[in-house]
Design a protein around this motif. Structure first.
Motif, short mmCIF file in Angstrom:
data_model
loop_
_atom_site.label_atom_id
_atom_site.label_comp_id
_atom_site.label_asym_id
_atom_site.label_seq_id
_atom_site.Cartn_x
_atom_site.Cartn_y
_atom_site.Cartn_z
N TYR A 5 0.82 -1.21 0.00
CA TYR A 5 0.00 0.00 0.00
C TYR A 5 0.86 1.26 0.00
O TYR A 5 0.50 2.26 -0.63
CB TYR A 5 -0.98 -0.03 1.17
N CYS A 6 1.98 1.22 0.71
CA CYS A 6 2.89 2.37 0.65
C CYS A 6 3.47 2.53 -0.76
O CYS A 6 3.62 3.65 -1.25
CB CYS A 6 4.00 2.21 1.68
N ALA A 7 3.79 1.42 -1.41
CA ALA A 7 4.31 1.50 -2.78
C ALA A 7 3.27 2.11 -3.71
O ALA A 7 3.60 2.94 -4.58
CB ALA A 7 4.72 0.12 -3.26
N ALA A 8 2.00 1.72 -3.54
CA ALA A 8 0.95 2.28 -4.39
C ALA A 8 0.78 3.78 -4.16
O ALA A 8 0.45 4.52 -5.08
CB ALA A 8 -0.38 1.56 -4.11
N ALA A 9 1.03 4.22 -2.92
CA ALA A 9 0.84 5.64 -2.58
C ALA A 9 2.12 6.46 -2.75
O ALA A 9 2.08 7.68 -2.67
CB ALA A 9 0.35 5.76 -1.14
N GLY A 10 3.26 5.79 -2.96
CA GLY A 10 4.53 6.52 -3.05
C GLY A 10 5.02 6.99 -1.70
O GLY A 10 5.67 8.04 -1.59
N ILE A 11 4.75 6.22 -0.65
CA ILE A 11 5.16 6.56 0.71
C ILE A 11 6.22 5.55 1.16
O ILE A 11 6.03 4.35 1.01
CB ILE A 11 3.96 6.51 1.68
N PRO A 12 7.36 6.00 1.72
CA PRO A 12 8.39 5.05 2.18
C PRO A 12 7.86 4.14 3.28
O PRO A 12 7.11 4.57 4.17
CB PRO A 12 9.50 5.97 2.72
N ALA A 13 8.22 2.86 3.22
CA ALA A 13 7.83 1.87 4.23
C ALA A 13 9.08 1.30 4.87
O ALA A 13 10.07 1.01 4.21
CB ALA A 13 7.01 0.77 3.58
N ILE A 14 9.01 1.13 6.20
CA ILE A 14 10.11 0.54 6.97
C ILE A 14 9.54 -0.61 7.77
O ILE A 14 8.56 -0.43 8.49
CB ILE A 14 10.76 1.58 7.93
N VAL A 15 10.14 -1.79 7.64
CA VAL A 15 9.60 -2.94 8.36
C VAL A 15 10.70 -3.61 9.19
O VAL A 15 11.84 -3.74 8.74
CB VAL A 15 8.95 -3.96 7.40
N PHE A 16 10.34 -3.99 10.41
CA PHE A 16 11.22 -4.72 11.31
C PHE A 16 10.74 -6.17 11.34
O PHE A 16 9.60 -6.44 11.75
CB PHE A 16 11.14 -4.15 12.73
N LEU A 17 11.59 -7.10 10.92
CA LEU A 17 11.22 -8.51 10.87
C LEU A 17 12.13 -9.33 11.77
O LEU A 17 13.34 -9.08 11.83
CB LEU A 17 11.34 -9.04 9.43
N PRO A 18 11.58 -10.32 12.47
CA PRO A 18 12.43 -11.23 13.25
C PRO A 18 13.19 -12.17 12.32
O PRO A 18 12.60 -12.85 11.49
CB PRO A 18 11.43 -11.99 14.12
N ALA A 19 14.52 -12.18 12.42
CA ALA A 19 15.35 -12.96 11.50
C ALA A 19 15.03 -14.45 11.60
O ALA A 19 14.85 -15.00 12.69
CB ALA A 19 16.82 -12.72 11.81
N ASP A 20 14.92 -15.09 10.44
CA ASP A 20 14.75 -16.54 10.33
C ASP A 20 13.47 -17.05 10.99
O ASP A 20 13.38 -18.21 11.38
CB ASP A 20 15.95 -17.28 10.94
N ARG A 21 12.46 -16.20 11.11
CA ARG A 21 11.21 -16.63 11.75
C ARG A 21 9.99 -16.45 10.86
O ARG A 21 8.88 -16.67 11.31
CB ARG A 21 11.00 -15.87 13.07
N ILE A 22 10.19 -16.02 9.61
CA ILE A 22 9.07 -15.91 8.68
C ILE A 22 9.43 -16.65 7.40
O ILE A 22 10.60 -16.93 7.13
CB ILE A 22 8.71 -14.45 8.38
N SER A 23 8.41 -16.98 6.63
CA SER A 23 8.66 -17.74 5.41
C SER A 23 9.32 -16.84 4.35
O SER A 23 9.20 -15.62 4.37
CB SER A 23 7.35 -18.30 4.85
#
Length: 535
Positions: free
Chosen positions: A246-264
């Motif tokens: 949704y940020c890409a569609a709106a042209g808004i920067p997105a920042i995501v924090f993900l737990p390493a090695d815990r998501i597919s």
């Protein structure tokens, strides 16, 4: 022709532009807007025998946003705002914030909730809202083609349609789980699966993210012009995918924090592909959540986690969709996987809003299903709501709900108490078996759906859910995001798990006799009578 114009007029209706003091005498005539002539041809032959082309309903150079702006009626007078949740006796009874404020907590440090002007909405009868919402389903009219924004008056009534960021999310399938109910659940013939994962990014998170990113888009644009440089979230996978898209569609920067090695890997690649700044952190989701809250307190980054109650306004529309799909009849049970626990409150809020405004006369009983490896709500429920303790969640195949310190614990308790709800848990083997069994009857379920299905099996065994109870299981994500877990299951490659419904491929020599031997054996297992014709 008149009937068509009447139904289409609802698409552009702004009921808040005029109120009736006597709903039983409600007059819809003022809701009709001028409509251009219908197509000159519906594909039939012209008098000359040639087929005439169908004309555009709008000028070719005009897009659907521009068309919506041209046809827009009077401005709505509905409103919504933030209030502390739940209200406390020692808090300020007048504490309230505009949705245009960047605020996530009350002065006491508690959660906030979006409240609507129910008195204004109630000036219109439930029949009006049912007709209005039904008239918008499946249209391309901006923004009502979205399953969320087709209920705009119940979501963010004051946002300008030009600010909405939508990928026409929602309107997801209600799958009749006929064979699963008939063969494996004692003859249940009214079992359904709400497939919220059939959405743009493959999870129900799209429903909430369109509301949140639309509001951020509004805040960043004139005249508000708030200095918001980006939107950030902690995620177990699906939230980051939705935010990034949704940020890409709106042209808004997105920042995501993900737990390493815990998501597919399928979940990880989504925010990367959509151009988000992805930080892989050596911690669990709860650790990511603590960090993102600290960062958003210091930097002009808008927090997108379900701590932000704007998300729940979009997610609650899945409950309204279920009512629509049953022709506004209320199911008996709705079973929802629970991790951070915002979604079960969102479903309750959608059902309760419809009840309060007269669209339906009751709400269903809710069940929250948790993985046994991440079950703080289940433990709280079993204690009689007397002893909540956060925990360090253990690894679970249902990784999106691998959360030990849920932000929305208080919201979930309110929803469950109000609906005489139940909390159930599922072990790793139970959830994987339930997932595999559902797949063998035509689904392709994610592990979180497996948690909800395993809860259903248990509640049926206990006689709590009856054979004829209309039951909806909420599927929160698409199975394609979790293919590795399915591969391991069908390869019987999961430690200490029987994998009783595994269906691995069969290695066969490439000759007719070998193939025939295998097929005859399999067909005999199915109880199929084999006829061999000789010529």
């Amino acid at each position: 022709m008149a009937a068509t114009a009447s139904s289409l007029s609802l698409l552009f209706a702004h009921p808040g532009s005029r109120h009736s003091s006597t709903p039983q005498r409600f007059d819809r005539s003022h809701l009709r807007f001028p409509l251009r002539a219908r197509c000159a041809s519906d594909g039939g032959a012209s008098p000359s025998g040639s087929t005439t082309a169908t004309r555009h309903r709008r000028p070719a150079e005009e897009n659907i946003r521009e068309e919506a702006a041209r046809l827009r009626g009077p401005a709505t007078t509905f409103s919504a705002w933030y209030e502390p949740f739940p209200p406390t006796s020692d808090g300020d009874p007048n504490e309230r914030y505009s949705l245009d404020d960047v605020v996530y907590r009350s002065t006491s440090g508690g959660l906030l909730d979006v409240r609507h002007d129910m008195e204004a909405l109630a000036r219109f009868p439930g029949s009006y809202w049912r007709d209005l919402f039904d008239s918008r389903v499946g249209r391309t009219t901006w923004p009502y083609g979205s399953g969320v924004w087709s209920k705009k008056e119940f979501v963010l009534p004051e946002i300008d349609s030009d600010h909405i960021v939508s990928l026409f999310e929602g309107n997801s399938n209600l799958f009749w789980a006929e064979r699963l109910g008939r063969e494996h659940l004692g003859g249940m013939n009214d079992l359904w699966v709400k497939q919220c994962g059939i959405s743009h990014t493959g999870s129900f998170k799209d429903l909430g993210m369109t509301a949140l990113v639309s509001q951020v888009n509004r805040l960043r644009r004139a005249p508000l012009s708030r200095p918001i440089n980006g939107v950030g979230c902690a995620s177990t996978g699906d939230t980051s995918a939705a935010l990034s898209a949704y940020c890409a569609a709106a042209g808004i920067p997105a920042i995501v924090f993900l737990p390493a090695d815990r998501i597919s890997l399928q979940q990880l690649i989504q925010p990367i592909a959509n151009g988000a700044t992805v930080l892989s952190l050596d911690t669990d989701f709860d650790g990511c959540m603590r960090l993102i809250r600290e960062v958003t307190a210091e930097l002009p980054i808008y927090l997108a986690n379900s701590l932000n109650s704007l998300r729940l306004e979009g997610q609650k529309t899945a409950a309204i969709e279920i009512l629509q799909q049953f022709n506004w009849q209320v199911p008996d049970w709705v079973i929802i996987p629970g991790g951070n626990l915002g979604n079960i409150y969102a479903f309750y809020k959608g059902f309760e809003m419809c009840r309060e405004l007269g669209l339906v006369d009751r709400v269903p009983r809710l069940v929250c299903a948790q993985a046994a490896n991440a079950n703080p709500l289940y433990r709280y429920y079993k204690s009689g709501w007397t002893d909540f303790k956060s925990l360090v969640a253990e690894t679970t195949f249902a990784s999106a709900i691998q959360i030990g310190d849920p932000v929305s614990i208080d919201r979930a308790v309110v929803a469950l108490k109000a609906t005489d709800g139940i909390v159930e848990e599922a072990t790793e083997e139970e959830l994987m078996d339930a997932t595999a069994l559902a797949d063998l009857t035509g689904m392709f379920a994610c592990p979180h759906t497996g948690v909800a299905l395993a809860a259903l099996f248990k509640l049926r065994d206990q006689g709590i859910i009856g054979t004829n109870d209309r039951t909806v299981v909420v599927s929160t994500a698409h199975g394609l995001k979790f293919t590795q877990s399915k591969i391991d299951y069908h390869d019987k490659n999961i430690k200490d798990m029987l994998c009783q419904y595994a269906n691995p491929p069969i290695s066969v020599k490439p000759d007719f006799g070998s193939v025939m031997d295998v097929l005859q054996k399999k067909l005999n297992e199915y109880g199929t009578i084999i006829f061999i014709f000789q010529y």
